[in-house]
Design a protein around this motif. Structure first.
Motif, PDB file in Angstrom:
ATOM      1  N   ASP A  98      57.085  22.664  41.049  1.00  0.00           N
ATOM      2  CA  ASP A  98      57.090  24.125  41.131  1.00  0.00           C
ATOM      3  C   ASP A  98      55.928  24.760  40.377  1.00  0.00           C
ATOM      4  OD1 ASP A  98      59.316  24.243  42.748  1.00  0.00           O
ATOM      5  OD2 ASP A  98      60.710  24.283  41.065  1.00  0.00           O
ATOM      6  N   SER A  99      54.855  24.007  40.172  1.00  0.00           N
ATOM      7  CA  SER A  99      53.658  24.519  39.513  1.00  0.00           C
ATOM      8  C   SER A  99      52.448  24.199  40.366  1.00  0.00           C
ATOM      9  CB  SER A  99      53.465  23.873  38.137  1.00  0.00           C
ATOM     10  OG  SER A  99      54.531  24.198  37.285  1.00  0.00           O
ATOM     11  N   ALA A 100      51.438  25.049  40.249  1.00  0.00           N
ATOM     12  CA  ALA A 100      50.182  24.800  40.949  1.00  0.00           C
ATOM     13  C   ALA A 100      49.049  25.392  40.121  1.00  0.00           C
ATOM     14  CB  ALA A 100      50.201  25.419  42.340  1.00  0.00           C
ATOM     15  N   ALA A 101      47.870  24.848  40.322  1.00  0.00           N
ATOM     16  CA  ALA A 101      46.657  25.372  39.693  1.00  0.00           C
ATOM     17  C   ALA A 101      45.586  25.414  40.773  1.00  0.00           C
ATOM     18  CB  ALA A 101      46.218  24.478  38.541  1.00  0.00           C
ATOM     19  N   PHE A 102      44.768  26.477  40.734  1.00  0.00           N
ATOM     20  CA  PHE A 102      43.707  26.553  41.733  1.00  0.00           C
ATOM     21  C   PHE A 102      42.502  27.297  41.187  1.00  0.00           C
ATOM     22  CE2 PHE A 102      46.412  30.239  42.622  1.00  0.00           C
ATOM     23  CZ  PHE A 102      45.508  31.268  42.842  1.00  0.00           C
ATOM     24  N   SER A 103      41.357  27.023  41.814  1.00  0.00           N
ATOM     25  CA  SER A 103      40.090  27.680  41.497  1.00  0.00           C
ATOM     26  C   SER A 103      39.655  28.473  42.719  1.00  0.00           C
ATOM     27  CB  SER A 103      38.998  26.658  41.177  1.00  0.00           C
ATOM     28  OG  SER A 103      39.353  25.877  40.067  1.00  0.00           O
ATOM     29  N   GLU A 104      39.210  29.691  42.462  1.00  0.00           N
ATOM     30  CA  GLU A 104      38.738  30.568  43.532  1.00  0.00           C
ATOM     31  C   GLU A 104      37.350  31.057  43.166  1.00  0.00           C
ATOM     32  OE1 GLU A 104      39.874  34.928  45.452  1.00  0.00           O
ATOM     33  OE2 GLU A 104      41.204  34.020  43.979  1.00  0.00           O
ATOM     34  N   SER A 105      36.411  30.981  44.103  1.00  0.00           N
ATOM     35  CA  SER A 105      35.087  31.531  43.862  1.00  0.00           C
ATOM     36  C   SER A 105      34.859  32.693  44.815  1.00  0.00           C
ATOM     37  CB  SER A 105      33.998  30.462  44.051  1.00  0.00           C
ATOM     38  OG  SER A 105      33.975  30.006  45.389  1.00  0.00           O
ATOM     39  N   CYS A 106      34.181  33.714  44.306  1.00  0.00           N
ATOM     40  CA  CYS A 106      33.904  34.916  45.084  1.00  0.00           C
ATOM     41  C   CYS A 106      32.418  35.226  44.952  1.00  0.00           C
ATOM     42  CB  CYS A 106      34.717  36.095  44.569  1.00  0.00           C
ATOM     43  SG  CYS A 106      36.488  35.766  44.498  1.00  0.00           S
ATOM     44  N   ARG A 107      31.911  35.901  45.979  1.00  0.00           N
ATOM     45  CA  ARG A 107      30.489  36.246  45.954  1.00  0.00           C
ATOM     46  C   ARG A 107      30.283  37.612  46.607  1.00  0.00           C
ATOM     47  NH1 ARG A 107      25.424  32.622  46.541  1.00  0.00           N
ATOM     48  NH2 ARG A 107      23.861  34.197  46.970  1.00  0.00           N
ATOM     49  N   TYR A 108      29.547  38.463  45.897  1.00  0.00           N
ATOM     50  CA  TYR A 108      29.144  39.755  46.432  1.00  0.00           C
ATOM     51  C   TYR A 108      27.840  39.577  47.219  1.00  0.00           C
ATOM     52  CZ  TYR A 108      32.525  42.218  43.477  1.00  0.00           C
ATOM     53  OH  TYR A 108      33.683  42.682  42.896  1.00  0.00           O
ATOM     54  N   PRO A 109      27.527  40.487  48.138  1.00  0.00           N
ATOM     55  CA  PRO A 109      26.296  40.350  48.928  1.00  0.00           C
ATOM     56  C   PRO A 109      25.017  40.291  48.094  1.00  0.00           C
ATOM     57  CG  PRO A 109      27.696  42.038  49.891  1.00  0.00           C
ATOM     58  CD  PRO A 109      28.319  41.631  48.575  1.00  0.00           C
ATOM     59  N   ASP A 110      25.012  40.904  46.900  1.00  0.00           N
ATOM     60  CA  ASP A 110      23.817  40.867  46.050  1.00  0.00           C
ATOM     61  C   ASP A 110      23.688  39.572  45.267  1.00  0.00           C
ATOM     62  OD1 ASP A 110      25.758  41.145  44.096  1.00  0.00           O
ATOM     63  OD2 ASP A 110      24.997  43.038  43.303  1.00  0.00           O
ATOM     64  N   GLY A 111      24.619  38.630  45.487  1.00  0.00           N
ATOM     65  CA  GLY A 111      24.542  37.329  44.837  1.00  0.00           C
ATOM     66  C   GLY A 111      25.409  37.183  43.606  1.00  0.00           C
ATOM     67  N   VAL A 112      25.984  38.271  43.089  1.00  0.00           N
ATOM     68  CA  VAL A 112      26.850  38.190  41.915  1.00  0.00           C
ATOM     69  C   VAL A 112      28.076  37.354  42.270  1.00  0.00           C
ATOM     70  CG1 VAL A 112      28.350  39.508  40.363  1.00  0.00           C
ATOM     71  CG2 VAL A 112      26.056  40.350  40.907  1.00  0.00           C
ATOM     72  N   ARG A 113      28.403  36.444  41.383  1.00  0.00           N
ATOM     73  CA  ARG A 113      29.532  35.545  41.610  1.00  0.00           C
ATOM     74  C   ARG A 113      30.646  35.801  40.606  1.00  0.00           C
ATOM     75  NH1 ARG A 113      28.316  30.836  44.755  1.00  0.00           N
ATOM     76  NH2 ARG A 113      26.155  30.871  45.405  1.00  0.00           N
ATOM     77  N   VAL A 114      31.869  35.509  41.051  1.00  0.00           N
ATOM     78  CA  VAL A 114      33.052  35.592  40.212  1.00  0.00           C
ATOM     79  C   VAL A 114      33.796  34.279  40.376  1.00  0.00           C
ATOM     80  CG1 VAL A 114      35.197  36.839  39.739  1.00  0.00           C
ATOM     81  CG2 VAL A 114      33.217  38.080  40.650  1.00  0.00           C
ATOM     82  N   LEU A 115      34.299  33.740  39.278  1.00  0.00           N
ATOM     83  CA  LEU A 115      35.115  32.530  39.323  1.00  0.00           C
ATOM     84  C   LEU A 115      36.447  32.856  38.671  1.00  0.00           C
ATOM     85  CD1 LEU A 115      35.375  29.491  39.933  1.00  0.00           C
ATOM     86  CD2 LEU A 115      34.534  29.064  37.628  1.00  0.00           C
ATOM     87  N   ALA A 116      37.531  32.489  39.358  1.00  0.00           N
ATOM     88  CA  ALA A 116      38.878  32.716  38.822  1.00  0.00           C
ATOM     89  C   ALA A 116      39.639  31.400  38.819  1.00  0.00           C
ATOM     90  CB  ALA A 116      39.623  33.750  39.663  1.00  0.00           C
ATOM     91  N   GLU A 117      40.276  31.114  37.715  1.00  0.00           N
ATOM     92  CA  GLU A 117      41.130  29.933  37.562  1.00  0.00           C
ATOM     93  C   GLU A 117      42.550  30.439  37.374  1.00  0.00           C
ATOM     94  OE1 GLU A 117      40.092  26.684  37.620  1.00  0.00           O
ATOM     95  OE2 GLU A 117      38.045  27.357  38.002  1.00  0.00           O
ATOM     96  N   SER A 118      43.488  29.891  38.133  1.00  0.00           N
ATOM     97  CA  SER A 118      44.877  30.350  38.057  1.00  0.00           C
ATOM     98  C   SER A 118      45.835  29.185  37.879  1.00  0.00           C
ATOM     99  CB  SER A 118      45.268  31.104  39.326  1.00  0.00           C
ATOM    100  OG  SER A 118      44.614  32.337  39.404  1.00  0.00           O
ATOM    101  N   MET A 119      46.865  29.446  37.094  1.00  0.00           N
ATOM    102  CA  MET A 119      48.015  28.556  36.959  1.00  0.00           C
ATOM    103  C   MET A 119      49.199  29.358  37.448  1.00  0.00           C
ATOM    104  SD  MET A 119      49.407  25.679  36.112  1.00  0.00           S
ATOM    105  CE  MET A 119      48.282  24.786  35.078  1.00  0.00           C
ATOM    106  N   ILE A 120      49.967  28.802  38.383  1.00  0.00           N
ATOM    107  CA  ILE A 120      51.089  29.553  38.949  1.00  0.00           C
ATOM    108  C   ILE A 120      52.389  28.770  38.854  1.00  0.00           C
ATOM    109  CG2 ILE A 120      49.661  30.929  40.507  1.00  0.00           C
ATOM    110  CD1 ILE A 120      50.451  29.101  42.784  1.00  0.00           C
ATOM    111  N   THR A 121      53.471  29.524  38.815  1.00  0.00           N
ATOM    112  CA  THR A 121      54.825  28.985  38.874  1.00  0.00           C
ATOM    113  C   THR A 121      55.419  29.439  40.197  1.00  0.00           C
ATOM    114  OG1 THR A 121      55.051  29.135  36.479  1.00  0.00           O
ATOM    115  CG2 THR A 121      57.087  28.934  37.752  1.00  0.00           C
TER     116      THR A 121
END
Length: 138
Positions: A98-121
């Motif tokens: 009943d647990s999960a972990a994931f990584s999400e990457s995001c990118r804006y058109p100007d090249g700026v990146r966002v990285l999100a790490e999540s732990m979920i129940t």
């Protein structure tokens, strides 16, 4: 072995696990569809009605995280995120019970990146709790 290790010199993995939680409909494909979709609605369906997200980032420090409670607050945040001109990609996901972990990457058109790490129940195949840590390019 519950947490697979990436072999050296192979680059990022698309998915670590394709399992599902306790026989539920929640799996990496479902999560990928939600994250990589174009609207918040797909991702919001993965959350329980009483879900809670704690967000930790440059604006919300660990001692005072931003807390979103319930689908209305979570939906408002997701609507804001998915209204932006950016892409989202599920990089890695591991589900164990009943647990999960994931990584999400995001990118804006100007090249700026966002990285999100999540732990979920998970509860009954839905996300009931999430801790998300985010970092942006400056």
């Amino acid at each position: 072995m519950p947490w697979p290790v990436r072999p050296p010199d192979r680059g990022p993995r698309e998915e670590v696990s394709r399992g599902s939680a306790a026989g539920s409909a929640f799996d990496t494909d479902t999560l990928r569809q939600g994250i990589e979709g174009t609207t918040a609605a797909t991702l919001l369906r993965l959350y329980a009605d009483d879900a809670e997200i704690r967000v930790i980032d440059r604006n919300s420090q660990p001692s005072h995280p931003k807390i979103l409670r319930g689908r209305d607050e979570i939906g408002a945040m997701l609507d804001d995120v998915y209204s932006r001109d950016m892409t989202h990609k599920l990089e890695n996901c591991v589900i164990q019970g009943d647990s999960a972990a994931f990584s999400e990457s995001c990118r804006y058109p100007d090249g700026v990146r966002v990285l999100a790490e999540s732990m979920i129940t998970l509860r009954d195949g839905k996300i009931s709790e999430q801790i998300m840590i985010q970092a942006w390019d400056e």
